[in-house]
Design an enzyme around this catalytic site. Structure first.
Site, short mmCIF file in Angstrom:
data_model
loop_
_atom_site.label_atom_id
_atom_site.label_comp_id
_atom_site.label_asym_id
_atom_site.label_seq_id
_atom_site.Cartn_x
_atom_site.Cartn_y
_atom_site.Cartn_z
N GLU A 1 81.60 71.12 81.55
CA GLU A 1 82.55 72.30 81.42
C GLU A 1 81.85 73.61 81.71
O GLU A 1 81.39 74.50 80.57
CB GLU A 1 83.25 72.24 80.12
CG GLU A 1 84.03 70.98 79.96
CD GLU A 1 85.30 71.29 78.83
OE1 GLU A 1 86.37 70.99 79.15
OE2 GLU A 1 84.93 71.67 77.65
N LYS B 1 93.00 71.56 71.47
CA LYS B 1 92.65 72.69 70.74
C LYS B 1 93.28 72.99 69.50
O LYS B 1 94.09 71.96 68.99
CB LYS B 1 92.37 73.92 71.65
CG LYS B 1 91.59 73.46 73.17
CD LYS B 1 91.45 74.88 73.91
CE LYS B 1 90.75 74.40 74.90
NZ LYS B 1 89.99 75.17 75.63
N GLY C 1 89.83 77.95 80.86
CA GLY C 1 90.89 79.03 80.12
C GLY C 1 91.05 80.10 81.00
O GLY C 1 91.84 81.06 80.94
N HIS D 1 81.58 71.16 72.28
CA HIS D 1 82.67 72.13 72.88
C HIS D 1 81.93 73.49 72.90
O HIS D 1 81.79 74.16 71.94
CB HIS D 1 84.02 72.11 72.39
CG HIS D 1 85.02 72.58 73.61
ND1 HIS D 1 85.10 74.16 73.73
CD2 HIS D 1 85.69 72.13 74.52
CE1 HIS D 1 85.98 74.22 74.69
NE2 HIS D 1 86.46 72.99 75.11
P1 PGA Z 1 91.12 74.62 79.86
O1 PGA Z 1 90.26 73.97 78.72
O2 PGA Z 1 91.66 73.11 80.51
O3 PGA Z 1 92.21 75.08 79.18
O4 PGA Z 1 90.49 75.49 80.66
C1 PGA Z 1 89.50 72.96 78.88
C2 PGA Z 1 88.53 72.84 77.64
O5 PGA Z 1 88.27 73.75 76.91
O6 PGA Z 1 88.08 71.40 77.24
#
Ligand code: PGA
Length: 248
Positions: free
Chosen positions: A166, A12, A172, A98
């Protein structure tokens, strides 16, 4: 299990020039025969792509960007990066769709254009799909996934796509789906792909709060071809731990 497993690090908007060196231990691990099934892909911010490409050059680690512009031609798009620019620097992958970008610029149509643009440049696409908490509560998950897949891949026949499921409510938050519901969703995604897309043996990975603890449960789902890892991938020790616990 003999299939390859993807471990895709989505950094990110984290990391800086110094953090590139922290990946040396991951590079070492990638050269260890014991972990040859692990296909590690780093997706750092654009500004670190070149450094990553350089440091991982002699390993089988691949590098990807986190997004691209939809235009197939250069143009007056201040602040944007095209698939062509990503390819020309030597990267091989790009994350598209995403949920953090679906909030702002992306919708199923722009995602479709971006995927076409990326595939034209022979980039491999990490195509993110997933329902929000609100959609899940309203029992709309299947419909949302179907729309994201069929509209995102409209007029696309290409095997260079990894589907990253996802659930937005899992990113997160530390909350992950139960193994049963995750299995159900992966099977559902496979069904949609089979019915509407001409993609053979699609690779489907899971993303959302993958960490060093829950990986022991998640890895039991043999339908999953790997993980898209945000927060936990920015800490080298944790990232390595996840890889080691998956492949043992
Ligand atoms: P995370 O993010 O592992 O921090 O939950 C995953 C992503 O956004 O691809």
């Amino acid at each position: 299990m003999t299939n390859n497993m993807f471990f895709i690090a989505n950094w990110k908007m984290f990391g800086d020039i110094r953090s590139v060196n922290s990946t040396k231990k991951v590079i070492k691990l990638s050269k260890n025969k014991k972990y040859k099934r692990a296909q590690i892909i780093y997706c750092p911010p654009y500004t670190l792509l070149e450094k990553f490409l350089k440091i991982t050059k002699k390993s089988k680690i691949k590098i990807g960007a986190q997004n691209c512009h939809y235009s197939q031609r250069p143009g007056p798009f201040t602040g944007s990066i095209s698939a062509n620019l990503i390819k020309s620097i030597g990267a091989n992958y790009v994350i598209i769709g995403h949920s953090e970008n679906r909030i702002s610029e992306d919708n199923n149509h722009t995602i479709n254009l971006k995927i076409k643009s990326a595939l034209k440049e022979k980039l491999k696409v990490i195509f993110c799909i997933g329902e929000t908490l609100n959609e899940k509560r309203r029992n709309k998950t299947n419909l949302v996934l179907k729309n994201q897949i069929t509209r995102g891949l409209k007029n696309i026949k290409n095997n260079n796509i990894i589907f990253a499921y996802e659930p937005v409510w899992s990113i997160g938050t530390g909350v992950i789906p139960t193994n049963n519901s995750l299995k159900k969703q992966i099977l559902n995604i496979k069904k949609i792909i089979n019915k509407f897309c001409k993609i053979k043996n699609p690779k489907i990975i899971y993303g959302g709060s993958v960490n060093t603890k829950n990986i022991t449960e998640l890895k039991k789902i043999s339908l999953i071809n790997g993980f898209l890892i945000g927060g936990a991938s920015q800490n080298t020790k944790n990232f390595i731990d996840i890889i080691k616990k998956t492949i043992n």
